[in-house]
Design a protein around this motif. Sequence first.
Motif, PDB file in Angstrom:
ATOM      1  N   ALA A  18      41.999  39.517  49.519  1.00 36.66           N
ATOM      2  CA  ALA A  18      40.550  39.464  50.272  1.00 36.66           C
ATOM      3  C   ALA A  18      39.601  39.595  49.421  1.00 36.66           C
ATOM      4  CB  ALA A  18      39.729  38.464  51.834  1.00 36.66           C
ATOM      5  N   ILE A  19      39.371  41.149  50.430  1.00 37.83           N
ATOM      6  CA  ILE A  19      38.256  41.834  49.175  1.00 37.83           C
ATOM      7  C   ILE A  19      38.434  42.384  47.493  1.00 37.83           C
ATOM      8  CG2 ILE A  19      38.399  44.813  49.185  1.00 37.83           C
ATOM      9  CD1 ILE A  19      38.629  44.382  52.172  1.00 37.83           C
ATOM     10  N   ALA A  20      40.263  41.782  47.421  1.00 36.20           N
ATOM     11  CA  ALA A  20      40.438  42.362  46.027  1.00 36.20           C
ATOM     12  C   ALA A  20      39.707  40.610  44.936  1.00 36.20           C
ATOM     13  CB  ALA A  20      41.832  42.376  45.335  1.00 36.20           C
ATOM     14  N   ALA A  21      39.963  39.698  46.113  1.00 36.77           N
ATOM     15  CA  ALA A  21      39.656  38.570  44.964  1.00 36.77           C
ATOM     16  C   ALA A  21      38.391  38.696  45.259  1.00 36.77           C
ATOM     17  CB  ALA A  21      39.637  37.032  45.816  1.00 36.77           C
ATOM     18  N   HIS A  22      37.432  39.254  46.714  1.00 33.91           N
ATOM     19  CA  HIS A  22      35.537  38.787  46.396  1.00 33.91           C
ATOM     20  C   HIS A  22      35.382  40.299  45.471  1.00 33.91           C
ATOM     21  CE1 HIS A  22      31.868  39.168  47.659  1.00 33.91           C
ATOM     22  NE2 HIS A  22      31.746  39.770  48.196  1.00 33.91           N
ATOM     23  N   ALA A  23      35.696  41.065  44.829  1.00 32.87           N
ATOM     24  CA  ALA A  23      35.203  41.692  43.819  1.00 32.87           C
ATOM     25  C   ALA A  23      35.820  41.443  43.005  1.00 32.87           C
ATOM     26  CB  ALA A  23      35.784  43.034  44.422  1.00 32.87           C
ATOM     27  N   GLN A  24      34.568  41.082  41.742  1.00 30.39           N
ATOM     28  CA  GLN A  24      34.483  40.793  40.533  1.00 30.39           C
ATOM     29  C   GLN A  24      34.987  42.078  39.834  1.00 30.39           C
ATOM     30  OE1 GLN A  24      36.719  36.990  39.709  1.00 30.39           O
ATOM     31  NE2 GLN A  24      36.763  37.169  42.666  1.00 30.39           N
ATOM     32  N   LEU A  25      35.425  41.675  38.891  1.00 26.66           N
ATOM     33  CA  LEU A  25      35.598  42.861  37.587  1.00 26.66           C
ATOM     34  C   LEU A  25      34.773  42.183  35.887  1.00 26.66           C
ATOM     35  CD1 LEU A  25      36.585  45.625  36.834  1.00 26.66           C
ATOM     36  CD2 LEU A  25      39.016  45.220  36.095  1.00 26.66           C
ATOM     37  N   VAL A  26      33.942  43.069  35.804  1.00 32.95           N
ATOM     38  CA  VAL A  26      33.453  43.055  34.931  1.00 32.95           C
ATOM     39  C   VAL A  26      33.436  44.352  34.071  1.00 32.95           C
ATOM     40  CG1 VAL A  26      31.625  42.380  33.517  1.00 32.95           C
ATOM     41  CG2 VAL A  26      31.735  41.233  35.554  1.00 32.95           C
ATOM     42  N   GLU A  27      34.314  44.571  32.849  1.00 34.48           N
ATOM     43  CA  GLU A  27      34.186  45.356  31.901  1.00 34.48           C
ATOM     44  C   GLU A  27      32.994  45.316  30.418  1.00 34.48           C
ATOM     45  OE1 GLU A  27      38.180  46.620  31.275  1.00 34.48           O
ATOM     46  OE2 GLU A  27      38.786  44.285  31.063  1.00 34.48           O
ATOM     47  N   VAL A  28      32.623  46.479  30.879  1.00 34.74           N
ATOM     48  CA  VAL A  28      31.519  46.528  29.580  1.00 34.74           C
ATOM     49  C   VAL A  28      31.486  47.478  28.985  1.00 34.74           C
ATOM     50  CG1 VAL A  28      28.867  47.209  28.809  1.00 34.74           C
ATOM     51  CG2 VAL A  28      29.660  45.437  31.308  1.00 34.74           C
ATOM     52  N   SER A  29      31.527  47.835  27.544  1.00 30.94           N
ATOM     53  CA  SER A  29      32.035  48.501  26.786  1.00 30.94           C
ATOM     54  C   SER A  29      30.121  48.801  25.676  1.00 30.94           C
ATOM     55  CB  SER A  29      32.877  48.366  25.896  1.00 30.94           C
ATOM     56  OG  SER A  29      32.962  49.334  24.465  1.00 30.94           O
ATOM     57  N   GLY A  30      30.156  49.912  25.473  1.00 28.62           N
ATOM     58  CA  GLY A  30      28.772  49.989  24.374  1.00 28.62           C
ATOM     59  C   GLY A  30      27.445  51.686  24.793  1.00 28.62           C
ATOM     60  N   LYS A  72      38.167  42.143  23.152  1.00 28.85           N
ATOM     61  CA  LYS A  72      38.179  42.983  24.563  1.00 28.85           C
ATOM     62  C   LYS A  72      37.586  43.692  25.826  1.00 28.85           C
ATOM     63  CE  LYS A  72      40.380  46.273  21.419  1.00 28.85           C
ATOM     64  NZ  LYS A  72      40.411  47.389  20.290  1.00 28.85           N
ATOM     65  N   VAL A  73      36.306  42.923  25.426  1.00 28.39           N
ATOM     66  CA  VAL A  73      35.450  42.973  26.991  1.00 28.39           C
ATOM     67  C   VAL A  73      34.289  41.718  27.204  1.00 28.39           C
ATOM     68  CG1 VAL A  73      35.207  45.802  26.864  1.00 28.39           C
ATOM     69  CG2 VAL A  73      34.077  44.270  25.705  1.00 28.39           C
ATOM     70  N   PRO A  74      33.733  41.395  27.554  1.00 28.95           N
ATOM     71  CA  PRO A  74      32.773  40.504  27.909  1.00 28.95           C
ATOM     72  C   PRO A  74      31.725  40.760  27.700  1.00 28.95           C
ATOM     73  CG  PRO A  74      33.397  40.450  29.803  1.00 28.95           C
ATOM     74  CD  PRO A  74      33.886  42.128  29.076  1.00 28.95           C
TER      75      PRO A  74
END
Length: 260
Positions: A18-30, A72-74
């Motif tokens: 549940a914790i893993a599902a709640h913490a949504q990963l966003v990758e940022v590069s730059g 590769k990143v959103p």
Amino acid sequence: MSTRKIVGLAALCAAVFAIAAHAQLVEVSGATTLQRRVLEPGADPLKAATGIQLKVYGPGTGKGMLALFDGKVPVAAAGESLEDAVASAKAAAAEAGRPLTVPANLVYHQVASDNIVVAVHGSNPLKTLTRQQIKDLLSGKVKNWKEVGGADVPVKVYAPAPGQAVRAAVQKGFLDGGEYAPGAVDIRTALEQLRVIAGDAGSIGAMSEPVIKASTEKVHVVGGASIPRPLGFVTVGAPSPDARKMIDWFRSADGQKHIR
């Protein structure tokens, strides 16, 4: 294993999922400027407020834009306007010897701004430089600090590597579209640039003012001219729901409190 232990283990696993599902990963590069000023100080508050967890890469604006174009990143972090960020991407692609197709539907999301200023070694006695003097120093026309009223020390120019937002902004704002001095040393990150400037009595470089202020390196900012610039995120088309949450939070009153 007893039924009670099995039930307890199942409950623990369910909580972890549940914790893993709640913490949504966003990758940022730059841009490393956004990394230091926006993403790093805002990461924990962002997660607490929205459940968004950040994974941040800091190769510079140009390479971050390439990662975005490649899927590769959103989200890319840009330490400049969208037009200039695309130019940085083109420079990074050219340096890597790779082809580049720029998406037609890029969207820029500004979250902050700052100034690019000139930094020199802490022992440099100069307090101000005119814009023309800065151009002459960075372009290599002036080769000794005594030519602009400083000590008898050879000038050593340290430049952000091709594809970094600051490099493009300096070439546009200080060098009138021209190039850095032929002997300029290209530096990969702003923090590395600060370190080499602090270690060379003849040094000069241009970089983000807040990054300098946050550093303990022995450099000082020479007044007289600066380059204002926006800081923001870039997406291809509308951002994903999780990326939208991140962007909206950094634009909110709460998010703005955590930008250095």
